[in-house]
Design a protein around this motif. Sequence first.
Motif, mmCIF file in Angstrom:
data_model
loop_
_atom_site.group_PDB
_atom_site.id
_atom_site.type_symbol
_atom_site.label_atom_id
_atom_site.label_comp_id
_atom_site.label_asym_id
_atom_site.label_seq_id
_atom_site.Cartn_x
_atom_site.Cartn_y
_atom_site.Cartn_z
ATOM 1 N N TYR A 99 -32.490 41.033 3.594
ATOM 2 C CA TYR A 99 -33.771 40.580 2.845
ATOM 3 C C TYR A 99 -33.255 39.144 2.265
ATOM 4 C CZ TYR A 99 -37.217 38.927 -0.459
ATOM 5 O OH TYR A 99 -38.189 38.050 -1.099
ATOM 6 N N LEU A 100 -32.252 39.199 1.645
ATOM 7 C CA LEU A 100 -31.668 37.769 1.100
ATOM 8 C C LEU A 100 -31.131 36.744 2.189
ATOM 9 C CD1 LEU A 100 -31.080 37.031 -1.803
ATOM 10 C CD2 LEU A 100 -28.624 37.472 -1.590
ATOM 11 N N GLN A 199 -33.500 29.066 -15.751
ATOM 12 C CA GLN A 199 -34.420 28.828 -14.446
ATOM 13 C C GLN A 199 -33.792 29.446 -13.315
ATOM 14 O OE1 GLN A 199 -35.031 24.671 -14.561
ATOM 15 N NE2 GLN A 199 -36.920 24.754 -15.729
ATOM 16 N N LEU A 200 -33.394 30.781 -13.201
ATOM 17 C CA LEU A 200 -32.901 31.402 -12.153
ATOM 18 C C LEU A 200 -33.928 31.491 -10.938
ATOM 19 C CD1 LEU A 200 -30.707 34.257 -13.629
ATOM 20 C CD2 LEU A 200 -29.846 32.218 -12.682
ATOM 21 N N ASP A 201 -33.541 31.253 -9.794
ATOM 22 C CA ASP A 201 -34.605 31.381 -8.598
ATOM 23 C C ASP A 201 -34.829 32.997 -8.296
ATOM 24 O OD1 ASP A 201 -35.012 28.589 -8.014
ATOM 25 O OD2 ASP A 201 -32.903 28.680 -7.318
ATOM 26 N N ALA A 202 -33.653 33.832 -8.347
ATOM 27 C CA ALA A 202 -33.697 35.318 -7.947
ATOM 28 C C ALA A 202 -32.686 35.805 -9.106
ATOM 29 C CB ALA A 202 -33.399 35.517 -6.555
ATOM 30 N N ILE A 203 -33.148 37.113 -9.388
ATOM 31 C CA ILE A 203 -32.040 38.025 -10.009
ATOM 32 C C ILE A 203 -32.239 39.219 -9.100
ATOM 33 C CG2 ILE A 203 -32.348 37.036 -12.339
ATOM 34 C CD1 ILE A 203 -34.276 39.474 -13.043
ATOM 35 N N LYS A 272 -37.806 35.381 -8.155
ATOM 36 C CA LYS A 272 -37.775 36.741 -7.571
ATOM 37 C C LYS A 272 -37.099 37.616 -8.375
ATOM 38 C CE LYS A 272 -37.658 34.554 -2.816
ATOM 39 N NZ LYS A 272 -39.101 35.295 -2.456
ATOM 40 N N ARG A 273 -37.654 38.916 -8.791
ATOM 41 C CA ARG A 273 -36.907 39.850 -9.547
ATOM 42 C C ARG A 273 -36.695 40.811 -8.639
ATOM 43 N NH1 ARG A 273 -40.949 37.254 -12.297
ATOM 44 N NH2 ARG A 273 -42.130 38.860 -12.521
ATOM 45 N N ILE A 274 -35.617 41.294 -8.090
ATOM 46 C CA ILE A 274 -35.274 42.066 -6.940
ATOM 47 C C ILE A 274 -34.666 43.279 -7.515
ATOM 48 C CG2 ILE A 274 -34.221 42.607 -5.000
ATOM 49 C CD1 ILE A 274 -34.116 39.498 -4.445
ATOM 50 N N ILE A 275 -35.184 44.545 -7.429
ATOM 51 C CA ILE A 275 -34.647 45.775 -8.128
ATOM 52 C C ILE A 275 -34.175 46.420 -6.884
ATOM 53 C CG2 ILE A 275 -35.296 47.935 -9.397
ATOM 54 C CD1 ILE A 275 -34.797 45.243 -11.178
ATOM 55 N N THR A 296 -40.747 41.978 -8.855
ATOM 56 C CA THR A 296 -41.418 41.427 -7.857
ATOM 57 C C THR A 296 -41.043 41.925 -6.433
ATOM 58 O OG1 THR A 296 -40.282 39.408 -7.409
ATOM 59 C CG2 THR A 296 -41.757 39.382 -9.174
ATOM 60 N N ILE A 297 -40.086 42.268 -6.392
ATOM 61 C CA ILE A 297 -39.432 42.904 -4.860
ATOM 62 C C ILE A 297 -38.664 44.298 -5.131
ATOM 63 C CG2 ILE A 297 -37.876 42.363 -2.969
ATOM 64 C CD1 ILE A 297 -38.395 39.459 -3.945
ATOM 65 N N LEU A 298 -38.953 45.266 -4.561
ATOM 66 C CA LEU A 298 -38.548 46.515 -4.635
ATOM 67 C C LEU A 298 -37.838 47.060 -3.423
ATOM 68 C CD1 LEU A 298 -38.290 48.946 -6.518
ATOM 69 C CD2 LEU A 298 -40.414 49.846 -5.861
ATOM 70 N N ILE A 299 -36.501 47.425 -3.536
ATOM 71 C CA ILE A 299 -35.886 48.061 -2.464
ATOM 72 C C ILE A 299 -35.585 49.278 -2.895
ATOM 73 C CG2 ILE A 299 -34.054 47.565 -0.556
ATOM 74 C CD1 ILE A 299 -34.246 44.592 -1.230
ATOM 75 N N ILE A 300 -35.908 50.288 -1.985
ATOM 76 C CA ILE A 300 -35.585 51.838 -2.377
ATOM 77 C C ILE A 300 -35.512 52.707 -1.149
ATOM 78 C CG2 ILE A 300 -36.902 51.458 -4.650
ATOM 79 C CD1 ILE A 300 -39.476 52.673 -3.059
#
Length: 309
Positions: A99-100, A199-203, A272-275, A296-300
């Motif tokens: 994804y990234l 001001q992170l674009d993604a975590i 983007k807040r990726i878990i 906002t984005i879930l990967i499971i």
Amino acid sequence: MIDDIDLIVSVAIDYYQNNISQTDIAKKIHASRPTVSNLLKRAKELGIVKIYIHHPQYEKHKQQAIIKEKYQLDTVIITSDGGDPNHHKELVGKACANYLKNHLPNLKQIGIGWGTTLYEFVEAMPPLKQADIEIVSLIGGFGIENVKFHSNHLTYKLAERLQGTPIFFNAPAIAESIEIKHIFKQSQLFSDMVAKTDQLDAIILGVGNPTESSTYRKLGFIDEDNAKDLERKGAIVDILANFYNQAMEEVPSDISDRMIGLPLDHIKKAKKRIILASGEEKIPALRTLLTSDFVTILIIDEAIANGLC
């Protein structure tokens, strides 16, 4: 014409079985192409034509759509069954890397947490040239053992893979005392880290359940007494050195009171807040986190997907 059953069946057979185009069917029955389209639509409405999708990925895509809609997420990615738990983590990590790499051109600053699943993500990330990107550690270190799971180490490795710049969180994740934690949080170093993550674009973060499955417990930072204390207080979410109950209220305890991490309300500013998560024991934690408008984005994995649908 639109309710002529014989005609509807004939058009459906020509289109779906004989692979005749709608344009050619229109010429055949001396009608317009929109009329043919309406006849095919009517065939579906009457149950004359039923479309089935036969593919192993169908259920997965269906679940992704359900979870995305249910929790109002931007993206949901579900990995296939990986067999043993370690392989589940590996597949989730690879999915995050895939994804990234497709979104890197739009990212300048990425914040990263710690843990075993994030380790798999960094390991799966291919070497790419993204020299103008910064990778920011979001939590300090946990002693001198199992360094490969620490945020600073993962930050360095990911920055190395992307030829970017690492920004380290130079502090312990768990202070020796509450007094030491307060002193550190008043330091310029902590202020600089807070400003850096403004001001992170993604975590990219892992999530756990401190009373069921937690990297803290696996690596010995939470003992049985700590776990029982957290369970009594209703802690079910473990994310970035913060413990929360089902209402997403912070849970105080001896260990959480000494943890040094960035507050979720602050890093929630990231676009983007990726878990990442694997293992069905994390379902209660994820349900709680998903209802807090943090993800906002879930990967499971499949087990979690089944529990969230």
